[in-house]
Design an enzyme around this catalytic site. Structure first.
Site, short mmCIF file in Angstrom:
data_model
loop_
_atom_site.label_atom_id
_atom_site.label_comp_id
_atom_site.label_asym_id
_atom_site.label_seq_id
_atom_site.Cartn_x
_atom_site.Cartn_y
_atom_site.Cartn_z
N GLU A 1 -53.94 43.31 18.26
CA GLU A 1 -53.02 42.25 18.69
C GLU A 1 -53.84 40.97 18.75
OE1 GLU A 1 -49.93 42.54 18.91
OE2 GLU A 1 -49.49 44.63 19.33
N GLU B 1 -47.09 47.01 20.14
CA GLU B 1 -47.04 47.36 21.56
C GLU B 1 -45.58 47.24 21.99
OE1 GLU B 1 -50.40 44.85 23.11
OE2 GLU B 1 -51.31 46.83 23.27
N ASN C 1 -55.69 36.40 29.12
CA ASN C 1 -54.51 35.58 29.44
C ASN C 1 -53.40 36.35 30.19
OD1 ASN C 1 -53.98 37.06 27.16
ND2 ASN C 1 -52.87 35.43 26.10
N CYS D 1 -50.82 34.05 23.01
CA CYS D 1 -51.02 34.36 21.58
C CYS D 1 -49.82 34.03 20.72
CB CYS D 1 -51.34 35.84 21.45
SG CYS D 1 -50.11 36.86 22.29
N1 LIG Z 1 -51.51 39.28 20.03
C1 LIG Z 1 -51.62 39.44 21.32
O1 LIG Z 1 -50.94 40.24 21.93
C2 LIG Z 1 -52.63 38.61 22.09
C3 LIG Z 1 -52.53 38.56 23.47
C4 LIG Z 1 -53.46 37.81 24.18
C5 LIG Z 1 -54.47 37.12 23.51
N2 LIG Z 1 -54.54 37.20 22.17
C6 LIG Z 1 -55.58 36.44 21.44
O2 LIG Z 1 -56.82 36.57 22.12
C7 LIG Z 1 -57.61 35.39 21.98
C8 LIG Z 1 -58.08 34.92 23.32
O3 LIG Z 1 -58.59 35.95 24.06
P1 LIG Z 1 -60.17 36.15 24.24
O4 LIG Z 1 -60.86 34.84 24.20
O5 LIG Z 1 -60.34 37.04 25.41
O6 LIG Z 1 -60.53 36.91 22.88
P2 LIG Z 1 -61.93 37.60 22.49
O7 LIG Z 1 -61.72 38.18 21.14
O8 LIG Z 1 -63.05 36.69 22.70
O9 LIG Z 1 -62.12 38.76 23.57
C9 LIG Z 1 -61.16 39.77 23.76
C10 LIG Z 1 -61.83 41.00 24.34
O10 LIG Z 1 -62.77 41.51 23.41
C11 LIG Z 1 -64.03 41.69 24.01
N3 LIG Z 1 -65.05 41.49 22.99
C12 LIG Z 1 -65.64 40.34 22.62
N4 LIG Z 1 -66.51 40.58 21.59
C13 LIG Z 1 -66.45 41.90 21.32
C14 LIG Z 1 -67.09 42.76 20.36
N5 LIG Z 1 -67.97 42.29 19.49
N6 LIG Z 1 -66.78 44.07 20.36
C15 LIG Z 1 -65.86 44.57 21.22
N7 LIG Z 1 -65.23 43.80 22.16
C16 LIG Z 1 -65.52 42.49 22.20
C17 LIG Z 1 -64.04 40.65 25.14
O11 LIG Z 1 -64.99 40.97 26.12
C18 LIG Z 1 -62.61 40.74 25.62
O12 LIG Z 1 -62.43 41.84 26.48
C19 LIG Z 1 -56.69 34.41 21.29
O13 LIG Z 1 -57.01 34.34 19.92
C20 LIG Z 1 -55.32 34.99 21.48
O14 LIG Z 1 -54.39 34.59 20.52
C21 LIG Z 1 -53.66 37.94 21.45
C1 LIG Z 2 -45.19 37.77 27.73
N1 LIG Z 2 -45.43 36.85 26.62
C2 LIG Z 2 -45.20 35.48 27.07
C3 LIG Z 2 -44.48 37.14 25.53
C4 LIG Z 2 -46.81 36.91 26.16
C5 LIG Z 2 -47.23 38.19 25.50
C6 LIG Z 2 -48.74 38.38 25.45
C7 LIG Z 2 -49.44 37.42 24.58
O1 LIG Z 2 -50.37 36.70 24.87
#
Ligand SMILES: NC(=O)c1ccc[n+]([C@@H]2O[C@H](COP(=O)([O-])OP(=O)(O)OC[C@H]3O[C@@H](n4cnc5c(N)ncnc54)[C@H](O)[C@@H]3O)[C@@H](O)[C@H]2O)c1
Ligand SMILES: C[N+](C)(C)CCCC=O
Length: 424
Positions: free
Chosen positions: A184, A398, A87, A218
């Protein structure tokens, strides 16, 4: 200071190439060029911020009896792995590489396979800025590549951004090598609007909390709790604004919502909306496929942003992370009641409160179980402030000074100035 110079130069190059990078990020992810520009700005600011900290990292000096003393050294961990979500591809890579490189580590970064492009440009920029070859590396791939990196014996730390199930797997793999992790993860954050709020501000806050990057954020405040006596007015104003969101080609200046990341994500969001209707929620606007007039965009993963009314806390759309442009509105009456409901989630990434009552604002955030709380705004992210979750939204941080602690280890040195007093 050497690390600082490299990071500052990388930040300068990003600034200089920001239009090109924002365009690539829009192509990479589908978010509007308007938003991608903000992401790129936050990215170079992150590198500048950690460049500033790199030169001032220091330990402590502690005096001990008899002239003896101790001191601490903050040392790098070694090779850190960054695994990113799709994202905020470029920004997440900077949020991880900035503090990692400032602390003296190397980084191997794996972007999401859905957004492989811009982090490669970041790697090139680090080289151009003077980083030694191999200091920041990009490895493309999906789950198996992520697993390989997480299990690798030469890896000292893993910083992961993504979903809770993947985060849990990564923590398990890291535990085998006793490696520290930063997680995260996802969220289902509450946004609480009290009736004394500046209504226009609160409505704008709710928009910011739900519709950036097609709702794929997220920390979005997707559970919007509105005090009952302003529910109708607030809802009308939000719906009016949501209907006006310009959807379409994300490369056009006036577009504010592009396509979702891929077909499965779009279908997942529609399934949540269908389930919400079946459970009694009312679609107040949106939630439909959107077919742009432009022929070349017809196969895009577009939808109209959605507002759900008549929501209840136990509905799936209110409990689970949708990761799409869907806001759920929930009425409340008292502060005590809304706090209990807001905290009734396994997640704890973010939370927001809108009120003109400053005492209440601080009292409420003190009770909210969330790592990132906003008062009278939402989804702003100054690099100076630490960002991260409570509960199943993860741990570690972070941004901010504290992140240096997550990318370094502390060595304590005890110096004896007298004679050894042996007990033997
Ligand atoms: N807290 C935050 O800062 C934050 C920011 C962005 C997204 N998110 C969360 O991420 C999710 C969406 O992102 P997504 O669909 O890319 O998540 P995801 O968990 O499917 O994938 C994230 C990353 O992990 C890798 N991955 C997948 N399976 C793995 C494994 N078994 N071992 C190691 N790596 C693996 C993927 O290739 C990708 O690079 C949402 O739940 C969102 O809330 C959190
Ligand atoms: C920059 N924002 C909008 C706070 C998003 C942080 C990264 C989370 O997905």
């Amino acid at each position: 200071m050497e690390r600082s110079r490299v990071l500052l130069e990388a930040a300068r190059i990003i600034r200089e190439r920001s239009e090109e990078l924002a365009t690539m990020e829009t192509i990479n992810n589908g978010k509007s060029i308007f938003e991608a520009r903000v992401d790129i700005e936050i990215s170079w600011q992150t590198l500048e911020y950690y460049a500033g900290l790199a030169g001032s990292m220091a330990g402590q000096h502690v005096q001990l009896p008899g002239g003896s003393f101790g001191y601490t050294r903050r040392e790098p961990l070694g090779v850190c792995v960054g695994i990113g979500a799709w994202n905020y591809p470029f920004q997440i890579a900077c949020w991880k590489s900035g503090p990692a490189l400032a602390s003296g580590n190397a980084m191997v970064y794996k972007p999401s396979p859905f957004t492989p492009i811009t982090v490669v440009l970041l790697a090139e920029i680090f080289r151009e800025a003077g980083a030694p070859p191999g200091l920041f590396n990009v490895v493309q791939g999906g789950a198996s590549t992520g697993e390989f990196l997480s299990k690798h014996p030469d890896v000292a730390k893993i910083s992961f951004t993504g979903s809770v199930p993947t985060g849990s797997k990564i923590m398990e793999m890291a535990s085998k090598g006793i490696k520290p992790v930063t997680l995260e993860l996802g969220g289902k954050s509450p946004l609480i609007i009290f009736s004394d709020s500046d209504l226009e501000n609160a409505v704008n806050g709710a928009m910011m909390a739900n519709f950036l990057t097609q709702g794929q954020v997220c920390c979005n405040g997707t559970r919007v709790f509105v005090q009952s006596n302003i529910l109708q007015k607030f809802t009308e104003e939000v719906v009016k604004k949501v209907k006006k969101i310009k959807i379409g080609d994300p490369l056009l200046e006036d577009t504010r919502m592009g396509p979702l990341i891929n077909r499965p994500q779009l279908e997942k969001v529609f399934a949540f909306i269908k389930g919400a209707k079946e459970q009694g929620a009312k679609v107040l606007t949106g939630g439909e496929p959107y077919i742009p007039e432009d022929q070349k965009l017809k196969a895009g993963f577009y939808m109209t942003p959605c507002v759900l009314g008549d929501c209840k806390d136990d509905m799936t759309c209110v409990k689970e992370e949708i990761f799409g442009p869907v806001m759920s509105i929930l009425p409340f009456d008292t502060e005590e009641e809304v706090l209990e409901r807001a905290n009734n989630s396994t997640y704890g990434l973010a939370a927001g409160v809108f009120t003109r009552d400053i005492q209440r604002a601080h009292r409420v955030v003190a009770s909210l179980q969330a790592g990132m709380c906003f008062i009278n705004n939402y989804n702003v992210s100054p690099v100076e402030l630490p960002f991260g979750g409570y509960k199943k939204s993860g741990f570690g941080r972070e941004n901010g000074q504290v992140t240096i602690e997550y990318y370094s280890q502390l060595k304590t040195v005890c110096v004896e100035m007298g004679k050894v007093e042996s007990v033997f």
